[in-house]
Motif scaffolding. Structure first.
Motif, mmCIF file in Angstrom:
data_model
loop_
_atom_site.group_PDB
_atom_site.id
_atom_site.type_symbol
_atom_site.label_atom_id
_atom_site.label_comp_id
_atom_site.label_asym_id
_atom_site.label_seq_id
_atom_site.Cartn_x
_atom_site.Cartn_y
_atom_site.Cartn_z
ATOM 1 N N THR A 105 55.008 47.142 41.281
ATOM 2 C CA THR A 105 54.790 46.776 42.688
ATOM 3 C C THR A 105 53.465 46.043 42.860
ATOM 4 O O THR A 105 53.373 45.064 43.612
ATOM 5 N N SER A 106 52.448 46.496 42.151
ATOM 6 C CA SER A 106 51.136 45.852 42.227
ATOM 7 C C SER A 106 51.206 44.406 41.744
ATOM 8 O O SER A 106 50.645 43.500 42.374
ATOM 9 N N LEU A 109 53.028 42.289 44.443
ATOM 10 C CA LEU A 109 52.220 42.054 45.638
ATOM 11 C C LEU A 109 51.053 41.116 45.350
ATOM 12 O O LEU A 109 50.717 40.254 46.170
ATOM 13 N N CYS A 110 50.425 41.286 44.188
ATOM 14 C CA CYS A 110 49.284 40.428 43.867
ATOM 15 C C CYS A 110 49.731 38.980 43.694
ATOM 16 O O CYS A 110 49.065 38.057 44.174
ATOM 17 N N LEU A 138 44.988 40.636 52.002
ATOM 18 C CA LEU A 138 45.432 42.005 52.271
ATOM 19 C C LEU A 138 46.435 42.473 51.225
ATOM 20 O O LEU A 138 46.377 43.622 50.754
ATOM 21 N N LEU A 139 47.344 41.575 50.836
ATOM 22 C CA LEU A 139 48.311 41.931 49.792
ATOM 23 C C LEU A 139 47.620 42.164 48.453
ATOM 24 O O LEU A 139 47.979 43.076 47.699
ATOM 25 N N VAL A 141 44.492 43.168 47.961
ATOM 26 C CA VAL A 141 43.777 44.450 48.034
ATOM 27 C C VAL A 141 44.754 45.608 47.840
ATOM 28 O O VAL A 141 44.485 46.574 47.101
ATOM 29 N N THR A 142 45.907 45.533 48.515
ATOM 30 C CA THR A 142 46.917 46.582 48.365
ATOM 31 C C THR A 142 47.378 46.696 46.916
ATOM 32 O O THR A 142 47.552 47.806 46.388
ATOM 33 N N LEU A 145 44.745 48.496 44.896
ATOM 34 C CA LEU A 145 44.735 49.936 45.154
ATOM 35 C C LEU A 145 45.913 50.630 44.481
ATOM 36 O O LEU A 145 45.787 51.750 43.968
ATOM 37 N N LEU A 146 47.079 49.969 44.454
ATOM 38 C CA LEU A 146 48.243 50.556 43.796
ATOM 39 C C LEU A 146 48.021 50.686 42.289
ATOM 40 O O LEU A 146 48.351 51.720 41.691
ATOM 41 N N THR A 149 45.677 53.468 41.590
ATOM 42 C CA THR A 149 46.359 54.748 41.699
ATOM 43 C C THR A 149 47.154 55.063 40.435
ATOM 44 O O THR A 149 47.117 56.187 39.917
ATOM 45 N N VAL A 196 40.729 44.110 43.965
ATOM 46 C CA VAL A 196 40.169 44.628 45.213
ATOM 47 C C VAL A 196 39.035 43.729 45.710
ATOM 48 O O VAL A 196 38.947 43.415 46.904
#
Length: 245
Positions: A105-106, A109-110, A138-139, A141-142, A145-146, A149, A196
């Protein structure tokens, strides 16, 4: 002459670097590694403990490494290496599967965020699309973060992934494999931090520069394309981007 803000330049550079590093970490089988020394020998070696030196016993150092989708086993100081897709309890461990899903997913999104950022920055035109560039940030950064995690979950449970406590083998013939973080994890941490930072820099695109007002008519906002205020438009050293609304 339009000058792209430093925050956008930083974001458009750091985000792809982070994507490459996280992708490299995802496909390489070095998230964790360990080694074990085996005593291999003939009948005369019976009863010898781990790493015995007598008779025909020869000590072999086996290097084991695991990634998200591949595992490898290699004999030290030799070209004997075998890799295979992850199988068994390690493959079906919910924490490994969670890390796999978060990393995939990361990456998606990136990649999407970088495309939006490139469209929004629009270095070939005078005025960038601030909202599009910031949405891309924003995508990104998300995504960072993913991936952070996923790395945190894997690192925290590194020694217990794919291990059934009820089936531990305690025997000199099957020595305990000490596991520790490997190189791919460090690539992933670095790439996630760059994501990030790059996405955060792109988020500054939401903040519009303060437009100057005409000294003669302060109630009217002025843009460089407007010729209603000679005090501003006659300045040859005015930065077009910095005063654009």
């Amino acid at each position: 002459m339009m000058h792209t803000p430093a925050s956008m330049v930083m974001g458009i550079v750091f985000a792809p670097l982070g994507l490459v590093l996280v992708f490299t970490a995802a496909i390489t089988p070095q998230w964790r590694e360990g080694q074990a020394r085996l005593g291999v020998g003939g009948p005369g070696a019976k009863g010898q403990g781990l790493g015995g030196r007598s008779g025909s016993v020869e000590a072999l150092l086996l290097l084991r490494s695991d990634g998200l989708w591949e595992s490898c086993l290699q004999v030290e100081r030799s070209e004997l290496k075998h890799c295979w897709p992850v199988v068994g309890p390690y493959k079906w461990d919910p924490r490994v599967r969670l890390a796999q899903g978060l990393v995939l997913t990361s990456l998606f999104l990136c990649g999407t965020g970088i495309v939006l950022a490139c469209i929004g920055v629009r270095c070939w035109t005078d005025l960038p699309l601030r909202g599009v560039a910031a949405s891309g940030g924003l995508l990104v950064v998300t995504a960072g973060l993913l991936s952070l995690t996923a790395l945190g979950v894997y690192t925290h449970n590194l020694r217990g992934l794919g291990v059934d406590p009820g089936r531990r083998i305690s025997s000199p013939r099957f020595p305990h494999l000490s596991l520790h973080p490997a190189g791919s994890l460090y690539f992933g941490w670095l790439g996630s931090c760059l994501q990030v930072l790059g996405g955060g820099a792109l988020l500054f695109s939401f903040k519009r520069p303060r437009c100057p007002t005409c000294p003669s008519r302060p109630e009217l906002p002025v843009c460089p394309a407007c010729s209603s205020c000679p005090e501003i438009t006659n300045k040859t050293d005015m930065d077009v981007y910095e005063v654009s609304c």
